[in-house]
Design an enzyme around this catalytic site. Structure first.
Site, short mmCIF file in Angstrom:
data_model
loop_
_atom_site.label_atom_id
_atom_site.label_comp_id
_atom_site.label_asym_id
_atom_site.label_seq_id
_atom_site.Cartn_x
_atom_site.Cartn_y
_atom_site.Cartn_z
N HIS A 121 3.47 3.81 0.03
CA HIS A 121 3.14 5.23 -0.05
C HIS A 121 2.98 5.80 1.35
CE1 HIS A 121 1.67 9.02 -1.14
NE2 HIS A 121 0.56 8.71 -1.79
N PHE A 168 -4.67 14.27 -2.84
CA PHE A 168 -6.13 14.42 -2.94
C PHE A 168 -6.50 15.91 -2.93
CE2 PHE A 168 -7.63 10.09 -1.02
CZ PHE A 168 -7.13 9.46 -2.13
N CYS A 214 -1.14 14.00 0.22
CA CYS A 214 0.10 13.31 -0.13
C CYS A 214 1.17 14.22 -0.70
CB CYS A 214 -0.20 12.18 -1.11
SG CYS A 214 -1.35 10.96 -0.43
N GLU A 251 0.88 10.90 -14.62
CA GLU A 251 2.22 11.47 -14.42
C GLU A 251 3.09 11.28 -15.66
OE1 GLU A 251 5.68 11.74 -10.96
OE2 GLU A 251 4.20 10.11 -10.88
#
Length: 416
Positions: free
Chosen positions: A344, A403, A167, A318
Protein backbone atom coordinates in the site's frame (compact mmCIF):
# COMPACT_ATOMS: atom_id res chain seq x y z
CA UNK A 1 -18.89 25.87 -18.73
CA UNK A 2 -21.94 23.67 -19.40
CA UNK A 3 -21.72 19.88 -19.59
CA UNK A 4 -22.09 20.19 -23.36
CA UNK A 5 -18.98 22.39 -23.51
CA UNK A 6 -16.82 20.22 -21.25
CA UNK A 7 -13.69 18.95 -22.90
CA UNK A 8 -12.67 15.31 -23.09
CA UNK A 9 -9.59 14.37 -21.09
CA UNK A 10 -7.14 11.60 -21.94
CA UNK A 11 -4.07 9.94 -20.41
CA UNK A 12 -1.04 10.35 -22.68
CA UNK A 13 1.80 9.59 -20.27
CA UNK A 14 2.29 7.09 -17.45
CA UNK A 15 5.21 7.35 -15.02
CA UNK A 16 5.38 4.73 -12.29
CA UNK A 17 7.94 4.14 -9.57
CA UNK A 18 7.01 1.12 -7.46
CA UNK A 19 8.29 -1.84 -5.46
CA UNK A 20 7.97 -3.81 -8.72
CA UNK A 21 10.31 -1.59 -10.73
CA UNK A 22 11.50 1.81 -11.88
CA UNK A 23 9.11 2.85 -14.63
CA UNK A 24 5.76 1.85 -16.07
CA UNK A 25 7.10 -1.04 -18.14
CA UNK A 26 8.87 -2.94 -15.31
CA UNK A 27 5.94 -2.28 -12.96
CA UNK A 28 3.47 -3.64 -15.50
CA UNK A 29 5.76 -6.60 -16.24
CA UNK A 30 5.88 -7.42 -12.52
CA UNK A 31 2.09 -7.39 -12.35
CA UNK A 32 1.84 -9.63 -15.41
CA UNK A 33 4.31 -12.06 -13.83
CA UNK A 34 2.30 -12.12 -10.61
CA UNK A 35 5.32 -10.98 -8.60
CA UNK A 36 5.35 -9.41 -5.17
CA UNK A 37 7.53 -6.38 -4.47
CA UNK A 38 7.33 -6.92 -0.71
CA UNK A 39 10.36 -8.00 1.29
CA UNK A 40 12.25 -7.42 4.54
CA UNK A 41 12.92 -3.77 5.35
CA UNK A 42 16.52 -2.84 4.54
CA UNK A 43 16.51 0.88 5.44
CA UNK A 44 16.95 0.49 9.20
CA UNK A 45 17.20 -2.09 11.95
CA UNK A 46 13.69 -3.45 12.58
CA UNK A 47 14.50 -5.45 15.70
CA UNK A 48 11.67 -4.96 18.18
CA UNK A 49 9.10 -4.02 15.54
CA UNK A 50 6.01 -6.17 15.16
CA UNK A 51 6.04 -5.68 11.39
CA UNK A 52 9.42 -5.84 9.66
CA UNK A 53 8.39 -5.93 5.99
CA UNK A 54 7.57 -3.38 3.31
CA UNK A 55 7.33 -2.71 -0.40
CA UNK A 56 10.58 -0.79 -0.90
CA UNK A 57 11.59 0.88 -4.15
CA UNK A 58 14.79 -0.88 -5.19
CA UNK A 59 17.74 0.41 -7.16
CA UNK A 60 16.64 4.05 -7.20
CA UNK A 61 19.44 6.60 -7.66
CA UNK A 62 18.17 10.15 -7.08
CA UNK A 63 21.29 11.53 -8.76
CA UNK A 64 19.79 10.55 -12.11
CA UNK A 65 17.21 13.30 -11.57
CA UNK A 66 18.50 15.57 -8.80
CA UNK A 67 21.94 17.16 -8.41
CA UNK A 68 24.16 15.96 -5.57
CA UNK A 69 23.86 19.24 -3.66
CA UNK A 70 20.07 19.23 -4.04
CA UNK A 71 19.54 15.63 -2.92
CA UNK A 72 20.11 16.59 0.71
CA UNK A 73 17.80 19.58 0.35
CA UNK A 74 14.73 17.46 -0.36
CA UNK A 75 13.11 14.36 1.06
CA UNK A 76 12.86 11.10 -0.85
CA UNK A 77 9.16 11.55 -1.64
CA UNK A 78 10.16 14.61 -3.69
CA UNK A 79 12.85 12.63 -5.53
CA UNK A 80 10.30 9.95 -6.36
CA UNK A 81 7.79 12.52 -7.59
CA UNK A 82 10.36 14.25 -9.80
CA UNK A 83 11.50 10.92 -11.29
CA UNK A 84 7.97 9.62 -11.96
CA UNK A 85 6.98 12.95 -13.52
CA UNK A 86 10.02 12.73 -15.79
CA UNK A 87 9.00 9.19 -16.79
CA UNK A 88 5.46 10.38 -17.54
CA UNK A 89 6.53 13.41 -19.58
CA UNK A 90 8.99 11.40 -21.62
CA UNK A 91 6.31 8.79 -22.22
CA UNK A 92 3.79 11.39 -23.36
CA UNK A 93 6.13 13.32 -25.62
CA UNK A 94 4.58 16.55 -24.34
CA UNK A 95 6.94 19.49 -24.70
CA UNK A 96 6.54 22.49 -22.39
CA UNK A 97 7.69 25.82 -23.78
CA UNK A 98 6.81 29.46 -24.14
CA UNK A 99 3.73 28.72 -26.24
CA UNK A 100 2.01 26.49 -23.68
CA UNK A 101 3.69 26.74 -20.26
CA UNK A 102 0.85 28.80 -18.74
CA UNK A 103 -1.66 26.15 -19.82
CA UNK A 104 0.23 23.20 -18.31
CA UNK A 105 -0.18 22.62 -14.58
CA UNK A 106 0.91 20.26 -11.81
CA UNK A 107 -1.21 18.54 -9.17
CA UNK A 108 0.92 16.09 -7.20
CA UNK A 109 0.05 15.19 -3.63
CA UNK A 110 1.47 13.18 -0.76
CA UNK A 111 -0.37 11.70 2.16
CA UNK A 112 2.38 12.25 4.72
CA UNK A 113 5.26 14.07 3.02
CA UNK A 114 8.77 14.21 4.41
CA UNK A 115 8.44 12.28 7.64
CA UNK A 116 11.88 10.60 7.36
CA UNK A 117 13.69 13.92 7.09
CA UNK A 118 11.62 15.26 10.00
CA UNK A 119 12.76 12.30 12.09
CA UNK A 120 16.43 12.82 11.19
CA UNK A 121 16.30 16.59 11.68
CA UNK A 122 14.71 16.18 15.10
CA UNK A 123 17.65 14.00 16.11
CA UNK A 124 20.01 16.74 14.94
CA UNK A 125 18.09 19.33 16.94
CA UNK A 126 18.28 17.28 20.15
CA UNK A 127 21.94 16.29 19.74
CA UNK A 128 23.50 19.39 18.21
CA UNK A 129 21.13 22.26 18.91
CA UNK A 130 18.88 24.54 16.84
CA UNK A 131 21.73 26.26 15.00
CA UNK A 132 22.53 22.98 13.22
CA UNK A 133 19.09 22.53 11.70
CA UNK A 134 19.37 22.98 7.94
CA UNK A 135 17.87 26.14 6.42
CA UNK A 136 16.44 23.82 3.77
CA UNK A 137 14.58 21.69 6.32
CA UNK A 138 11.12 23.20 5.78
CA UNK A 139 11.08 23.11 1.95
CA UNK A 140 12.70 19.67 2.11
CA UNK A 141 9.66 18.07 3.72
CA UNK A 142 6.44 20.01 3.08
CA UNK A 143 3.79 18.14 1.11
CA UNK A 144 3.47 20.58 -1.79
CA UNK A 145 7.14 20.55 -2.69
CA UNK A 146 6.93 17.58 -5.07
CA UNK A 147 4.46 19.59 -7.15
CA UNK A 148 6.62 22.68 -6.70
CA UNK A 149 9.82 20.96 -7.82
CA UNK A 150 8.14 19.41 -10.86
CA UNK A 151 6.80 22.82 -11.83
CA UNK A 152 10.22 24.44 -11.38
CA UNK A 153 12.01 21.74 -13.36
CA UNK A 154 9.52 21.60 -16.24
CA UNK A 155 8.57 25.27 -16.42
CA UNK A 156 4.87 24.44 -16.09
CA UNK A 157 3.20 27.68 -14.95
CA UNK A 158 -0.45 26.60 -14.93
CA UNK A 159 -2.50 25.49 -11.91
CA UNK A 160 -0.34 24.06 -9.14
CA UNK A 161 -1.56 22.28 -6.01
CA UNK A 162 -0.91 19.34 -3.71
CA UNK A 163 -3.82 17.50 -2.10
CA UNK A 164 -3.09 15.66 1.14
CA UNK A 165 -6.04 13.36 1.73
CA UNK A 166 -4.33 10.34 3.28
CA UNK A 167 -4.59 7.22 1.12
CA UNK A 168 -6.96 8.92 -1.34
CA UNK A 169 -4.40 11.61 -2.20
CA UNK A 170 -3.15 10.26 -5.54
CA UNK A 171 -6.64 9.63 -6.91
CA UNK A 172 -7.89 13.02 -5.75
CA UNK A 173 -4.91 14.65 -7.47
CA UNK A 174 -5.72 12.93 -10.76
CA UNK A 175 -9.40 13.79 -10.38
CA UNK A 176 -8.65 17.44 -9.63
CA UNK A 177 -6.35 17.64 -12.66
CA UNK A 178 -9.05 16.03 -14.80
CA UNK A 179 -11.51 18.72 -13.73
CA UNK A 180 -9.06 21.53 -14.53
CA UNK A 181 -8.71 20.33 -18.11
CA UNK A 182 -12.36 19.35 -18.50
CA UNK A 183 -13.52 22.83 -17.55
CA UNK A 184 -10.96 24.67 -19.68
CA UNK A 185 -8.64 25.94 -16.94
CA UNK A 186 -5.67 24.03 -18.34
CA UNK A 187 -4.77 22.10 -21.48
CA UNK A 188 -2.46 19.55 -19.85
CA UNK A 189 -1.62 18.45 -16.32
CA UNK A 190 1.15 16.46 -14.66
CA UNK A 191 -0.58 14.70 -11.81
CA UNK A 192 -0.60 11.91 -9.24
CA UNK A 193 0.87 11.02 -5.87
CA UNK A 194 4.21 10.27 -4.26
CA UNK A 195 5.15 8.77 -0.89
CA UNK A 196 8.28 7.59 0.92
CA UNK A 197 7.64 6.91 4.60
CA UNK A 198 9.26 3.55 5.22
CA UNK A 199 10.84 4.96 8.36
CA UNK A 200 11.08 3.96 12.03
CA UNK A 201 8.38 6.36 13.23
CA UNK A 202 5.90 5.56 10.46
CA UNK A 203 6.38 1.81 10.90
CA UNK A 204 5.94 2.09 14.67
CA UNK A 205 2.87 4.30 14.29
CA UNK A 206 1.03 2.05 11.86
CA UNK A 207 2.05 -1.05 13.84
CA UNK A 208 0.70 0.44 17.07
CA UNK A 209 -2.68 0.72 15.32
CA UNK A 210 -2.41 -3.00 14.52
CA UNK A 211 -2.90 -2.06 10.90
CA UNK A 212 0.16 -3.83 9.47
CA UNK A 213 0.73 -7.42 8.47
CA UNK A 214 3.15 -9.30 10.71
CA UNK A 215 3.77 -12.12 8.24
CA UNK A 216 7.48 -11.37 8.50
CA UNK A 217 8.68 -14.85 7.53
CA UNK A 218 6.76 -14.79 4.22
CA UNK A 219 6.81 -11.14 3.12
CA UNK A 220 5.92 -11.90 -0.49
CA UNK A 221 2.66 -13.47 0.77
CA UNK A 222 1.82 -10.82 3.35
CA UNK A 223 -0.39 -8.57 1.20
CA UNK A 224 -3.43 -10.77 0.52
CA UNK A 225 -6.62 -8.76 -0.07
CA UNK A 226 -9.89 -10.63 0.63
CA UNK A 227 -8.07 -13.77 1.76
CA UNK A 228 -9.40 -15.21 5.00
CA UNK A 229 -5.85 -15.26 6.43
CA UNK A 230 -5.07 -11.59 5.76
CA UNK A 231 -3.72 -9.80 8.82
CA UNK A 232 -3.20 -6.20 7.75
CA UNK A 233 -1.68 -4.09 5.00
CA UNK A 234 1.95 -3.83 3.96
CA UNK A 235 3.42 -0.35 3.80
CA UNK A 236 4.87 0.56 0.40
CA UNK A 237 6.50 3.52 -1.30
CA UNK A 238 6.89 5.06 -4.73
CA UNK A 239 5.05 7.38 -7.07
CA UNK A 240 2.41 7.27 -9.77
CA UNK A 241 2.32 10.29 -12.09
CA UNK A 242 0.21 10.73 -15.23
CA UNK A 243 0.15 13.28 -18.00
CA UNK A 244 -3.42 14.27 -18.81
CA UNK A 245 -4.38 16.30 -21.85
CA UNK A 246 -7.35 17.72 -23.65
CA UNK A 247 -8.24 15.01 -26.18
CA UNK A 248 -8.37 17.37 -29.13
CA UNK A 249 -4.91 18.75 -28.38
CA UNK A 250 -3.49 15.27 -27.80
CA UNK A 251 -4.82 13.99 -31.10
CA UNK A 252 -3.61 17.07 -32.93
CA UNK A 253 -0.03 16.45 -31.84
CA UNK A 254 -0.31 12.71 -32.56
CA UNK A 255 0.05 11.60 -28.96
CA UNK A 256 -0.45 8.00 -27.94
CA UNK A 257 -3.59 7.77 -25.83
CA UNK A 258 -3.83 5.13 -23.11
CA UNK A 259 -7.37 5.84 -21.94
CA UNK A 260 -9.98 8.55 -21.48
CA UNK A 261 -11.11 9.73 -18.04
CA UNK A 262 -14.89 10.06 -18.06
CA UNK A 263 -15.99 10.32 -14.44
CA UNK A 264 -14.75 11.41 -11.02
CA UNK A 265 -16.29 11.87 -7.58
CA UNK A 266 -15.45 12.42 -3.92
CA UNK A 267 -17.37 11.57 -0.76
CA UNK A 268 -16.97 11.23 3.00
CA UNK A 269 -17.92 8.39 5.34
CA UNK A 270 -18.46 10.82 8.25
CA UNK A 271 -17.91 7.78 10.44
CA UNK A 272 -14.46 7.33 12.08
CA UNK A 273 -10.91 8.70 11.96
CA UNK A 274 -9.40 5.46 10.64
CA UNK A 275 -11.99 2.68 10.32
CA UNK A 276 -14.20 2.55 7.22
CA UNK A 277 -17.97 2.61 7.46
CA UNK A 278 -18.61 -1.16 7.68
CA UNK A 279 -21.75 -0.82 5.57
CA UNK A 280 -19.68 0.61 2.72
CA UNK A 281 -21.98 3.62 2.55
CA UNK A 282 -19.36 6.27 1.73
CA UNK A 283 -17.64 4.02 -0.79
CA UNK A 284 -20.97 3.24 -2.44
CA UNK A 285 -21.84 6.93 -2.67
CA UNK A 286 -18.57 7.86 -4.32
CA UNK A 287 -18.87 5.13 -6.97
CA UNK A 288 -22.48 6.11 -7.66
CA UNK A 289 -21.52 9.78 -7.99
CA UNK A 290 -18.67 8.91 -10.37
CA UNK A 291 -21.12 6.96 -12.54
CA UNK A 292 -23.46 9.95 -12.53
CA UNK A 293 -20.59 12.25 -13.46
CA UNK A 294 -19.77 9.98 -16.40
CA UNK A 295 -23.47 9.67 -17.37
CA UNK A 296 -22.77 5.96 -17.45
CA UNK A 297 -25.06 3.03 -16.75
CA UNK A 298 -23.52 0.91 -14.00
CA UNK A 299 -23.83 -2.21 -16.14
CA UNK A 300 -21.10 -0.77 -18.39
CA UNK A 301 -18.40 -1.08 -15.73
CA UNK A 302 -16.53 -4.31 -16.39
CA UNK A 303 -13.53 -3.99 -14.07
CA UNK A 304 -12.68 -2.30 -10.77
CA UNK A 305 -9.15 -1.69 -9.57
CA UNK A 306 -10.06 -1.89 -5.91
CA UNK A 307 -8.63 -0.08 -2.92
CA UNK A 308 -8.21 -3.60 -1.47
CA UNK A 309 -5.56 -3.04 1.19
CA UNK A 310 -5.67 -6.47 2.89
CA UNK A 311 -7.31 -5.28 6.10
CA UNK A 312 -10.16 -7.13 7.74
CA UNK A 313 -12.70 -4.30 7.80
CA UNK A 314 -11.66 -2.40 4.68
CA UNK A 315 -11.76 -5.30 2.23
CA UNK A 316 -15.27 -6.34 3.20
CA UNK A 317 -16.61 -2.78 3.34
CA UNK A 318 -15.52 -2.31 -0.27
CA UNK A 319 -17.21 -5.55 -1.32
CA UNK A 320 -20.39 -4.42 0.43
CA UNK A 321 -20.20 -1.08 -1.38
CA UNK A 322 -19.75 -2.71 -4.77
CA UNK A 323 -22.77 -4.91 -4.16
CA UNK A 324 -24.85 -1.88 -3.14
CA UNK A 325 -23.93 0.03 -6.28
CA UNK A 326 -23.95 -2.74 -8.88
CA UNK A 327 -26.50 -5.21 -7.52
CA UNK A 328 -26.46 -8.48 -9.46
CA UNK A 329 -23.96 -6.99 -11.90
CA UNK A 330 -21.40 -7.11 -9.07
CA UNK A 331 -21.14 -10.85 -9.71
CA UNK A 332 -20.52 -10.31 -13.43
CA UNK A 333 -17.82 -7.65 -13.24
CA UNK A 334 -14.23 -8.31 -12.21
CA UNK A 335 -12.30 -6.66 -9.40
CA UNK A 336 -8.68 -7.00 -8.35
CA UNK A 337 -6.23 -5.36 -5.98
CA UNK A 338 -2.76 -4.59 -7.28
CA UNK A 339 -1.76 -3.81 -3.69
CA UNK A 340 -1.35 -7.56 -3.37
CA UNK A 341 1.81 -7.09 -5.47
CA UNK A 342 2.98 -3.60 -4.50
CA UNK A 343 1.86 -3.18 -0.93
CA UNK A 344 0.00 0.00 0.00
CA UNK A 345 1.70 3.16 -1.25
CA UNK A 346 -0.50 5.36 0.97
CA UNK A 347 -0.76 8.81 -0.65
CA UNK A 348 0.84 7.51 -3.86
CA UNK A 349 -1.50 4.52 -4.18
CA UNK A 350 -4.23 6.31 -6.14
CA UNK A 351 -1.75 7.71 -8.66
CA UNK A 352 -0.05 4.35 -9.13
CA UNK A 353 -3.36 2.57 -9.53
CA UNK A 354 -4.76 5.16 -11.94
CA UNK A 355 -1.67 4.53 -14.06
CA UNK A 356 -2.14 0.78 -13.79
CA UNK A 357 -5.79 1.15 -14.81
CA UNK A 358 -4.80 3.13 -17.91
CA UNK A 359 -2.28 0.43 -18.80
CA UNK A 360 -4.86 -2.30 -18.22
CA UNK A 361 -7.26 -0.62 -20.65
CA UNK A 362 -4.52 -0.10 -23.22
CA UNK A 363 -3.33 -3.73 -22.94
CA UNK A 364 -6.83 -5.16 -22.45
CA UNK A 365 -5.49 -7.22 -19.58
CA UNK A 366 -6.57 -7.36 -15.94
CA UNK A 367 -3.87 -7.51 -13.24
CA UNK A 368 -4.38 -10.32 -10.75
CA UNK A 369 -4.93 -10.36 -7.02
CA UNK A 370 -2.04 -12.53 -5.92
CA UNK A 371 -2.02 -14.45 -2.60
CA UNK A 372 -5.79 -14.93 -2.71
CA UNK A 373 -5.75 -18.59 -1.71
CA UNK A 374 -9.05 -18.85 0.16
CA UNK A 375 -11.42 -15.87 -0.05
CA UNK A 376 -13.21 -14.66 3.05
CA UNK A 377 -16.74 -16.04 3.19
CA UNK A 378 -18.19 -12.58 2.47
CA UNK A 379 -15.78 -11.97 -0.39
CA UNK A 380 -17.67 -13.79 -3.12
CA UNK A 381 -16.90 -11.69 -6.22
CA UNK A 382 -14.50 -12.35 -9.10
CA UNK A 383 -11.21 -10.98 -7.78
CA UNK A 384 -9.02 -12.27 -10.67
CA UNK A 385 -7.06 -14.55 -8.34
CA UNK A 386 -3.39 -15.40 -8.96
CA UNK A 387 -3.23 -14.94 -12.75
CA UNK A 388 -3.73 -11.88 -15.00
CA UNK A 389 -6.57 -12.19 -17.48
CA UNK A 390 -6.86 -11.00 -21.06
CA UNK A 391 -10.33 -9.59 -21.66
CA UNK A 392 -12.23 -7.27 -23.98
CA UNK A 393 -13.41 -4.38 -21.82
CA UNK A 394 -14.28 -0.72 -22.34
CA UNK A 395 -15.09 0.89 -18.97
CA UNK A 396 -13.29 0.51 -15.67
CA UNK A 397 -13.22 2.17 -12.28
CA UNK A 398 -10.60 2.67 -9.59
CA UNK A 399 -11.26 3.36 -5.90
CA UNK A 400 -9.23 4.98 -3.14
CA UNK A 401 -10.29 5.42 0.49
CA UNK A 402 -8.39 7.21 3.25
CA UNK A 403 -8.21 7.90 6.97
CA UNK A 404 -10.77 10.45 8.03
CA UNK A 405 -13.31 8.71 5.81
CA UNK A 406 -12.30 10.44 2.58
CA UNK A 407 -13.18 8.60 -0.63
CA UNK A 408 -12.48 8.93 -4.34
CA UNK A 409 -13.52 7.08 -7.49
CA UNK A 410 -12.32 7.57 -11.05
CA UNK A 411 -13.75 6.03 -14.23
CA UNK A 412 -11.79 5.47 -17.43
CA UNK A 413 -12.69 4.09 -20.83
CA UNK A 414 -10.72 2.45 -23.60
CA UNK A 415 -9.90 4.67 -26.56
CA UNK A 416 -9.84 2.73 -29.83
Amino acid sequence: MSSHDQRRVVVTGVGLLSPLGLGAEPTWAGLMEGRSGVGPITRFDTEGYASRIAGEVKGFDPLQWVSKKDVKKSDTFIHYGVAAADFALRDSGLEIGDSNRERVGVVIGSGIGGLPIIEETHKTLLKRGPSRVSPFFIPAQIVNMAAGQVSIRTGAQGPNSAPATACTTGLHAVGDAFRLIQTGRADAMITGGTEAVISPLALAGFASMRALSTRNDEPEKASRPWDKDRDGFVIGEGAGILVLEDMESAKKRGARIYAEIVGYAMSADAHHISAPDPTGGGAARVMSKALEDASLDRQRIQYINAHGTSTGLGDLAEVAAVKQVFGEHAHRLTMSSTKSSTGHLLGAAGGLEAGILALALAHQTLPATINLDEPDVEADLDFVPHTPREVDFEYALTNSFGFGGTNGALIMRRVS
